[in-house]
Design a protein around this motif. Structure first.
Motif, PDB file in Angstrom:
ATOM      1  N   GLN A 159       0.823  -1.212   0.000  1.00 51.69           N
ATOM      2  CA  GLN A 159       0.000   0.000   0.000  1.00 51.69           C
ATOM      3  C   GLN A 159       0.862   1.270   0.000  1.00 51.69           C
ATOM      4  O   GLN A 159       0.427   2.312  -0.478  1.00 51.69           O
ATOM      5  CB  GLN A 159      -0.953   0.000   1.200  1.00 51.69           C
ATOM      6  CG  GLN A 159      -2.052  -1.018   1.073  1.00 51.69           C
ATOM      7  CD  GLN A 159      -2.868  -1.183   2.349  1.00 51.69           C
ATOM      8  OE1 GLN A 159      -2.424  -0.857   3.456  1.00 51.69           O
ATOM      9  NE2 GLN A 159      -4.083  -1.712   2.206  1.00 51.69           N
ATOM     10  N   ASP A 160       2.080   1.150   0.500  1.00 50.45           N
ATOM     11  CA  ASP A 160       3.013   2.277   0.481  1.00 50.45           C
ATOM     12  C   ASP A 160       3.710   2.411  -0.873  1.00 50.45           C
ATOM     13  O   ASP A 160       4.587   3.269  -1.022  1.00 50.45           O
ATOM     14  CB  ASP A 160       4.048   2.134   1.597  1.00 50.45           C
ATOM     15  CG  ASP A 160       3.451   2.398   2.976  1.00 50.45           C
ATOM     16  OD1 ASP A 160       2.342   2.976   3.067  1.00 50.45           O
ATOM     17  OD2 ASP A 160       4.101   2.015   3.977  1.00 50.45           O
ATOM     18  N   GLY A 161       3.328   1.578  -1.843  1.00 50.24           N
ATOM     19  CA  GLY A 161       3.823   1.716  -3.201  1.00 50.24           C
ATOM     20  C   GLY A 161       4.959   0.797  -3.599  1.00 50.24           C
ATOM     21  O   GLY A 161       5.442   0.852  -4.733  1.00 50.24           O
ATOM     22  N   PHE A 162       5.388  -0.058  -2.707  1.00 45.58           N
ATOM     23  CA  PHE A 162       6.475  -0.977  -3.026  1.00 45.58           C
ATOM     24  C   PHE A 162       5.933  -2.253  -3.665  1.00 45.58           C
ATOM     25  O   PHE A 162       4.840  -2.707  -3.313  1.00 45.58           O
ATOM     26  CB  PHE A 162       7.271  -1.345  -1.767  1.00 45.58           C
ATOM     27  CG  PHE A 162       8.039  -0.192  -1.200  1.00 45.58           C
ATOM     28  CD1 PHE A 162       9.317   0.091  -1.652  1.00 45.58           C
ATOM     29  CD2 PHE A 162       7.474   0.633  -0.234  1.00 45.58           C
ATOM     30  CE1 PHE A 162      10.025   1.162  -1.140  1.00 45.58           C
ATOM     31  CE2 PHE A 162       8.174   1.705   0.287  1.00 45.58           C
ATOM     32  CZ  PHE A 162       9.451   1.975  -0.171  1.00 45.58           C
ATOM     33  N   GLY A 163       6.697  -2.812  -4.566  1.00 46.70           N
ATOM     34  CA  GLY A 163       6.388  -4.118  -5.130  1.00 46.70           C
ATOM     35  C   GLY A 163       7.274  -5.140  -4.457  1.00 46.70           C
ATOM     36  O   GLY A 163       8.508  -5.049  -4.542  1.00 46.70           O
ATOM     37  N   ILE A 164       6.676  -6.096  -3.764  1.00 48.71           N
ATOM     38  CA  ILE A 164       7.465  -7.120  -3.084  1.00 48.71           C
ATOM     39  C   ILE A 164       7.902  -8.137  -4.135  1.00 48.71           C
ATOM     40  O   ILE A 164       7.102  -8.927  -4.627  1.00 48.71           O
ATOM     41  CB  ILE A 164       6.671  -7.797  -1.948  1.00 48.71           C
ATOM     42  CG1 ILE A 164       6.260  -6.755  -0.901  1.00 48.71           C
ATOM     43  CG2 ILE A 164       7.505  -8.914  -1.309  1.00 48.71           C
ATOM     44  CD1 ILE A 164       5.332  -7.284   0.180  1.00 48.71           C
ATOM     45  N   ARG A 165       9.165  -8.080  -4.492  1.00 43.56           N
ATOM     46  CA  ARG A 165       9.710  -8.967  -5.526  1.00 43.56           C
ATOM     47  C   ARG A 165      10.137 -10.303  -4.957  1.00 43.56           C
ATOM     48  O   ARG A 165      10.128 -11.308  -5.641  1.00 43.56           O
ATOM     49  CB  ARG A 165      10.889  -8.294  -6.238  1.00 43.56           C
ATOM     50  CG  ARG A 165      10.546  -6.965  -6.848  1.00 43.56           C
ATOM     51  CD  ARG A 165       9.491  -7.107  -7.950  1.00 43.56           C
ATOM     52  NE  ARG A 165       9.030  -5.780  -8.361  1.00 43.56           N
ATOM     53  CZ  ARG A 165       7.765  -5.449  -8.446  1.00 43.56           C
ATOM     54  NH1 ARG A 165       6.818  -6.309  -8.154  1.00 43.56           N
ATOM     55  NH2 ARG A 165       7.422  -4.245  -8.822  1.00 43.56           N
ATOM     56  N   GLY A 166      10.537 -10.306  -3.680  1.00 40.29           N
ATOM     57  CA  GLY A 166      10.962 -11.542  -3.034  1.00 40.29           C
ATOM     58  C   GLY A 166      10.645 -11.502  -1.558  1.00 40.29           C
ATOM     59  O   GLY A 166      10.518 -10.430  -0.960  1.00 40.29           O
ATOM     60  N   ASN A 167      10.509 -12.697  -0.986  1.00 42.28           N
ATOM     61  CA  ASN A 167      10.130 -12.847   0.413  1.00 42.28           C
ATOM     62  C   ASN A 167      10.851 -14.083   0.938  1.00 42.28           C
ATOM     63  O   ASN A 167      10.641 -15.181   0.431  1.00 42.28           O
ATOM     64  CB  ASN A 167       8.608 -13.003   0.496  1.00 42.28           C
ATOM     65  CG  ASN A 167       8.091 -13.166   1.902  1.00 42.28           C
ATOM     66  OD1 ASN A 167       8.816 -13.033   2.876  1.00 42.28           O
ATOM     67  ND2 ASN A 167       6.810 -13.464   2.005  1.00 42.28           N
ATOM     68  N   SER A 168      11.733 -13.902   1.917  1.00 42.69           N
ATOM     69  CA  SER A 168      12.527 -15.001   2.463  1.00 42.69           C
ATOM     70  C   SER A 168      12.209 -15.217   3.933  1.00 42.69           C
ATOM     71  O   SER A 168      12.175 -14.260   4.710  1.00 42.69           O
ATOM     72  CB  SER A 168      14.022 -14.687   2.341  1.00 42.69           C
ATOM     73  OG  SER A 168      14.427 -14.572   1.007  1.00 42.69           O
ATOM     74  N   GLY A 169      12.008 -16.463   4.297  1.00 41.41           N
ATOM     75  CA  GLY A 169      11.755 -16.798   5.691  1.00 41.41           C
ATOM     76  C   GLY A 169      11.959 -18.265   5.958  1.00 41.41           C
ATOM     77  O   GLY A 169      11.947 -19.080   5.030  1.00 41.41           O
ATOM     78  N   ASP A 170      12.117 -18.605   7.228  1.00 43.51           N
ATOM     79  CA  ASP A 170      12.357 -19.994   7.617  1.00 43.51           C
ATOM     80  C   ASP A 170      11.083 -20.718   8.050  1.00 43.51           C
ATOM     81  O   ASP A 170      11.101 -21.927   8.250  1.00 43.51           O
ATOM     82  CB  ASP A 170      13.371 -20.057   8.759  1.00 43.51           C
ATOM     83  CG  ASP A 170      12.804 -19.484  10.048  1.00 43.51           C
ATOM     84  OD1 ASP A 170      12.772 -20.202  11.058  1.00 43.51           O
ATOM     85  OD2 ASP A 170      12.368 -18.318  10.040  1.00 43.51           O
ATOM     86  N   GLN A 171       9.982 -19.995   8.194  1.00 43.25           N
ATOM     87  CA  GLN A 171       8.716 -20.591   8.620  1.00 43.25           C
ATOM     88  C   GLN A 171       7.693 -20.483   7.501  1.00 43.25           C
ATOM     89  O   GLN A 171       7.704 -19.507   6.743  1.00 43.25           O
ATOM     90  CB  GLN A 171       8.181 -19.852   9.858  1.00 43.25           C
ATOM     91  CG  GLN A 171       9.072 -19.939  11.067  1.00 43.25           C
ATOM     92  CD  GLN A 171       9.142 -21.332  11.639  1.00 43.25           C
ATOM     93  OE1 GLN A 171       8.134 -22.014  11.779  1.00 43.25           O
ATOM     94  NE2 GLN A 171      10.343 -21.769  11.976  1.00 43.25           N
ATOM     95  N   TRP A 172       6.792 -21.445   7.435  1.00 41.92           N
ATOM     96  CA  TRP A 172       5.732 -21.349   6.425  1.00 41.92           C
ATOM     97  C   TRP A 172       4.896 -20.100   6.665  1.00 41.92           C
ATOM     98  O   TRP A 172       4.405 -19.483   5.726  1.00 41.92           O
ATOM     99  CB  TRP A 172       4.865 -22.607   6.423  1.00 41.92           C
ATOM    100  CG  TRP A 172       5.616 -23.784   5.872  1.00 41.92           C
ATOM    101  CD1 TRP A 172       6.011 -24.897   6.545  1.00 41.92           C
ATOM    102  CD2 TRP A 172       6.091 -23.938   4.527  1.00 41.92           C
ATOM    103  NE1 TRP A 172       6.715 -25.731   5.706  1.00 41.92           N
ATOM    104  CE2 TRP A 172       6.766 -25.173   4.455  1.00 41.92           C
ATOM    105  CE3 TRP A 172       6.020 -23.148   3.374  1.00 41.92           C
ATOM    106  CZ2 TRP A 172       7.364 -25.627   3.288  1.00 41.92           C
ATOM    107  CZ3 TRP A 172       6.613 -23.598   2.214  1.00 41.92           C
ATOM    108  CH2 TRP A 172       7.269 -24.833   2.168  1.00 41.92           C
TER     109      TRP A 172
END
Length: 175
Positions: free
Chosen positions: A139-152
């Motif tokens: 909503q702040d205008g960013f495009g989330i291109r990638g998302n990294s995490g160790d939990q589902w």
């Protein structure tokens, strides 16, 4: 070590395609994604003890968790590409100072935002809390291109981004 090269390759190809507009974002979880709490778990029988939230909070306050080397390489590469870094953790807002200190000690020096659980987030599942925070990034205008995490719970829900990268975590599971 297996996930980072795929993440780096994806990010490099994405940014080489000319899609970069200065609003490309990558969301990282912190614990067991950017920082390793293995020293804590070594001292606590690798999870063989009943989890003690106070003991873990005391560990967080020490700000001594080392960086995960492969995740650090990805982080540094993303900065070189001009991708904005968002850190989204289940840690409580009261742990902000210790978390920032630990991140800087481990070499993580630049991020767009460090998002921690506030009072309004208590009682929410990890999936809901993290989804709401990722939606706000969008909503702040960013495009989330990638998302990294160790939990589902880091990569499920909504506003998960264009591509998710799940790191293994044999120590614990957060719903």
């Amino acid at each position: 070590q297996m996930v980072a090269p795929f993440s780096i390759g994806y990010a490099s190809a994405l940014m080489a395609s000319g899609s970069g507009d200065g609003m490309d974002a990558w969301v990282f979880d912190i614990d067991e994604t950017l920082l390793s709490n293995l020293p804590y778990y070594v001292a606590h029988q690798f999870g063989g003890e009943v989890f003690d939230n106070n003991a873990f909070s005391n560990w967080v306050d020490l700000a001594k968790a080392p960086a995960l080397a492969s995740s650090y390489r990805l982080y540094a590469h993303l900065l070189e590409l001009g991708v904005k870094i968002f850190l989204l953790t289940g840690r409580d807002e009261t742990q902000r100072n210790a978390t920032e200190k630990n991140l800087v000690r481990a070499g993580y020096h630049t991020w767009e935002a460090l998002l921690l659980r506030g009072l309004d987030d208590h009682g929410k599942t990890a999936v809901l809390y993290k989804s709401e925070r990722r939606l706000k990034i969008e909503q702040d205008g960013f495009g989330i291109r990638g998302n990294s995490g160790d939990q589902w719970s880091d990569v499920y829900g909504y506003s998960i981004g264009d591509r998710t990268f799940k790191l293994p975590n044999p120590m614990y599971y957060i719903a």
